[in-house]
Design a protein around this motif. Structure first.
Motif, PDB file in Angstrom:
ATOM      1  N   TYR A  36       0.841  -1.189   0.000  1.00  0.00           N
ATOM      2  CA  TYR A  36       0.000   0.000   0.000  1.00  0.00           C
ATOM      3  C   TYR A  36       0.878   1.240   0.000  1.00  0.00           C
ATOM      4  O   TYR A  36       2.003   1.226   0.502  1.00  0.00           O
ATOM      5  N   GLN A  38       0.815   5.492   0.999  1.00  0.00           N
ATOM      6  CA  GLN A  38       0.108   6.531   1.755  1.00  0.00           C
ATOM      7  C   GLN A  38       0.747   7.882   1.478  1.00  0.00           C
ATOM      8  O   GLN A  38       1.930   8.088   1.770  1.00  0.00           O
ATOM      9  N   GLU A  88       4.825   7.240   1.792  1.00  0.00           N
ATOM     10  CA  GLU A  88       5.164   6.125   2.671  1.00  0.00           C
ATOM     11  C   GLU A  88       4.544   4.855   2.099  1.00  0.00           C
ATOM     12  O   GLU A  88       3.394   4.863   1.645  1.00  0.00           O
ATOM     13  N   PHE A  90       3.742   0.674   2.603  1.00  0.00           N
ATOM     14  CA  PHE A  90       3.525  -0.362   3.603  1.00  0.00           C
ATOM     15  C   PHE A  90       3.336  -1.721   2.946  1.00  0.00           C
ATOM     16  O   PHE A  90       2.574  -1.856   1.983  1.00  0.00           O
ATOM     17  N   GLY A 107       6.559   0.341   7.659  1.00  0.00           N
ATOM     18  CA  GLY A 107       6.507   1.401   6.668  1.00  0.00           C
ATOM     19  C   GLY A 107       7.894   1.836   6.217  1.00  0.00           C
ATOM     20  O   GLY A 107       8.860   1.800   6.981  1.00  0.00           O
TER      21      GLY A 107
END
Lengths: 114, 110
Positions: A36, A38, A88, A90, A107
Motif C-alpha cells: 500500500y 500513503q 510512505e 507499507f 513502513g
C-alpha cells in the motif's frame, strides 16, 4: 509470532533512478501479500497484491513486486521513480490461521530527490 | 460501488475527555472491519478488528475500546483520553482479502 518486516525506514533516491523497497514476512503469516502507498495525511491506497499464481505482480504507477517463497520476501520495485512517488509505503499480510487479521510492516518512506 | 466514511477528519481533545470515532461502510455486507493507529515513526499498528456484528478482537491492551453495533458500523471509543492516545487513526474494511481505507482522523490530545 506473526510479523511483516520492512527493512528500511527511509529510502532516499534521485528522480529517474530505480528503487527497491524490501519486505520480509514470517512463516506464520499467510501468503496473501500486499503493498500500500500513503500520501501525507491520507488513507492507504492499494498498489498491488499477491494472492496466487505468477510470482511477479504488477501494480499501479509502474510498480511491481516479486513473491519469493524461499526467502519469505515480497520486495517492491520501480525501474524509474518520479518526484510524485514520494510517499510512505507499507507491506501487509494476513495472519495464516486467521484471514480476518491484517497486519502491516513498519513502513518505508520513499524520498525522491530532483 | 463501495465507500468508507470516517469522521471527524481532525480532533483536538483535552486529557481525560471521552472519545468516539465512527466509521461506516457502504455498498457491501458483512465486511471485516479494522481500526489502526499510526504514530509518528511507528508504522501502522492494528488496534481492533471485527469479522462480524458484536465480534471484536483487540490486538493491543490500551485505553481504547471498539464496538460494532451494526454490520457496517465500527466505533472506536475511550472513556478518558491520555496524551499517548494522540495519533492518526485509520478505519478500514476488507472482503475477499483486499482492504480499503478511510481518510483517517488526526487526534491530538492536549
Amino acid at each position: 509470532a506473526q510479523s511483516v518486516t520492512q527493512l528500511d525506514s527511509q529510502v532516499p533516491v534521485f528522480e529517474e533512478a530505480p528503487v527497491e523497497l524490501r519486505c520480509n514476512y514470517s512463516s506464520s503469516v499467510s501468503v496473501y501479500l500486499f503493498w500500500y502507498v500513503q500520501y501525507p495525511n491520507q488513507g492507504l491506497q492499494l498498489l498491488l497484491k499477491y494472492l496466487s499464481g505468477s510470482t511477479l505482480v504488477k501494480g499501479i504507477n509502474g510498480f511491481e513486486a516479486e513473491f519469493n517463497k524461499s526467502q519469505t520476501s515480497f520486495h517492491l520495485r520501480k525501474p524509474s521513480v518520479h518526484i510524485s512517488d514520494t510517499a510512505e509505503y507499507f507491506c501487509a499480510a494476513y495472519g495464516s490461521s486467521n484471514t480476518g487479521k491484517l497486519i502491516f510492516g513498519q513502513g518505508t518512506t520513499l524520498q525522491v530527490k530532483p | 460501488s463501495q465507500t468508507i466514511h470516517q469522521w471527524p477528519a481532525t480532533l483536538v481533545q483535552p486529557v481525560g475527555s471521552p472519545l468516539s470515532l465512527e466509521c461506516t461502510v457502504e455498498g457491501t455486507s458483512n465486511p471485516n472491519l479494522y481500526w489502526y493507529r499510526q504514530a509518528a515513526g511507528r508504522g501502522l499498528q492494528l488496534l481492533f478488528y471485527s469479522v462480524g456484528i458484536g465480534q471484536i478482537s483487540s490486538e493491543v491492551p490500551q485505553n481504547l475500546s471498539a464496538s460494532r453495533p451494526q454490520d457496517r458500523q465500527f466505533i472506536l471509543s475511550s472513556k478518558k483520553l491520555l496524551l499517548s492516545d494522540s495519533g492518526f487513526y485509520l478505519c478500514a474494511w476488507s472482503k475477499v482479502l483486499e482492504a480499503f481505507f478511510g481518510q483517517g482522523t488526526r487526534l491530538t490530545v492536549v
